[in-house]
Design an enzyme around this catalytic site. Sequence first.
Site, short mmCIF file in Angstrom:
data_model
loop_
_atom_site.label_atom_id
_atom_site.label_comp_id
_atom_site.label_asym_id
_atom_site.label_seq_id
_atom_site.Cartn_x
_atom_site.Cartn_y
_atom_site.Cartn_z
N CYS A 268 43.27 42.85 42.90
CA CYS A 268 44.31 42.34 42.01
C CYS A 268 45.67 42.99 42.33
CB CYS A 268 43.89 42.54 40.55
SG CYS A 268 44.71 41.41 39.41
N PHE A 313 51.18 37.20 39.64
CA PHE A 313 51.93 37.37 40.88
C PHE A 313 50.97 37.20 42.04
CE2 PHE A 313 54.37 39.52 37.67
CZ PHE A 313 55.70 39.30 38.02
N HIS A 358 38.68 39.71 40.48
CA HIS A 358 37.97 40.84 39.88
C HIS A 358 36.48 40.78 40.21
CE1 HIS A 358 41.13 42.46 37.03
NE2 HIS A 358 41.67 41.32 37.44
N GLU A 360 34.28 42.99 39.85
CA GLU A 360 33.42 43.67 38.88
C GLU A 360 32.93 42.71 37.80
OE1 GLU A 360 36.89 43.08 36.64
OE2 GLU A 360 36.73 43.89 38.66
#
Length: 384
Positions: A268, A313, A358, A360
């Site tokens: 990220c 972004f 992400h 995770e």
Amino acid sequence: MTTSTRGNAFEKKVLPAVLVLEDGRIFRGRAYGAVGETFGEAVFSTGMTGYQETLTDPSYDRQIVVATAPQIGNTGWNDEDDESGRIWVSGYVVRDPARVPSNWRAKRSLDDELVAQGVVGISGVDTRALTRHLRERGSMRAGVFSGEAIASDGELLARVQAQPHMKGASLYEEVATKEAYVVPAVGEKRFTVAAIDLGIKGMTPHRMAERGIEVHVLPATASADEVYAVNPDGVFFSNGPGDPATADGPVALMTEVLERRTPLFGICFGNQILGRALGFGTYKLKYGHRGINQPVQDRTTGKVEVTAHNHGFAVDAPLDKVSETTFGRAEVSHVCLNDDVVEGLQLLDQPAFSVQYHPEAAAGPHDAAYLFDRFVSLMEGQRA
């Protein structure tokens, strides 16, 4: 910024609330959570579940999150699923909040938790119309007002328009840990990783610990000396909020890690930091990617993954060629199938890669969990 007062459940059900967007669009509803006023960037998240993880994700700092799923709060709030020590969203916008939570792990209602943490929200909003508006006009500054904070429409709009923009906002230091801490490996320790906290979620070091990694979570301001004092086999740069164009400190630190050729993994915000360290630019997306159902293709394998996202972004890197950088050849490894946004980078001549989403997956699908194994493979290769 949020100010709030607390009321009893009956008062909250009947108090009016107003959501005001910076372009003058107004949505009216009922107070939800704390009563008062709050400001932030209005964004929408498309997850059907996982609101507790979303609300406690530090990447949502200074954002008013609109839940596109119509019913929110059905499973209440538990003590296990927080991704950090507090709720980070500035405000919460829902259509149909659950009146009574129903889940065996629930300790209290979502409404109760929002009140306890002073998070101002609004319910009864046509979130479909609001989401369409944000898709067409883009994410924008907004305010939620309830109780005594409600004033004339013109005054509320002026308050919203006086707030800072997300572009140019430096937020990662305010959400990061101030003191280093260690997440021990589960089972036999195989590696040591220095994780730079730019807004890290709790599940991320846990996923590494499951693979025998002892994770030293360091503040966003950590120096190279502090990083290498833990004798890391690899360095990790986390997710986080704000504009990556402001993150000169983390970019400088990553540059030094790359110079030392230490295995490196970023997610990220960490992906955007790698992009900058390699000489690419970053830019603000119109309305971003937020939710747990975003399709991404791993261009190294051709596999399509359903992934969890939270970013406004992106990295400006060419999709159609290998780029020459200070640290060797680099290429775009992952791409979003909705809009061709860069979702991953990798160096071809040294052990470093990153993804924009992400892996995770808290909450979310586990399609991308293999990326932690890829990081392990880089560290194994460096040892060999």
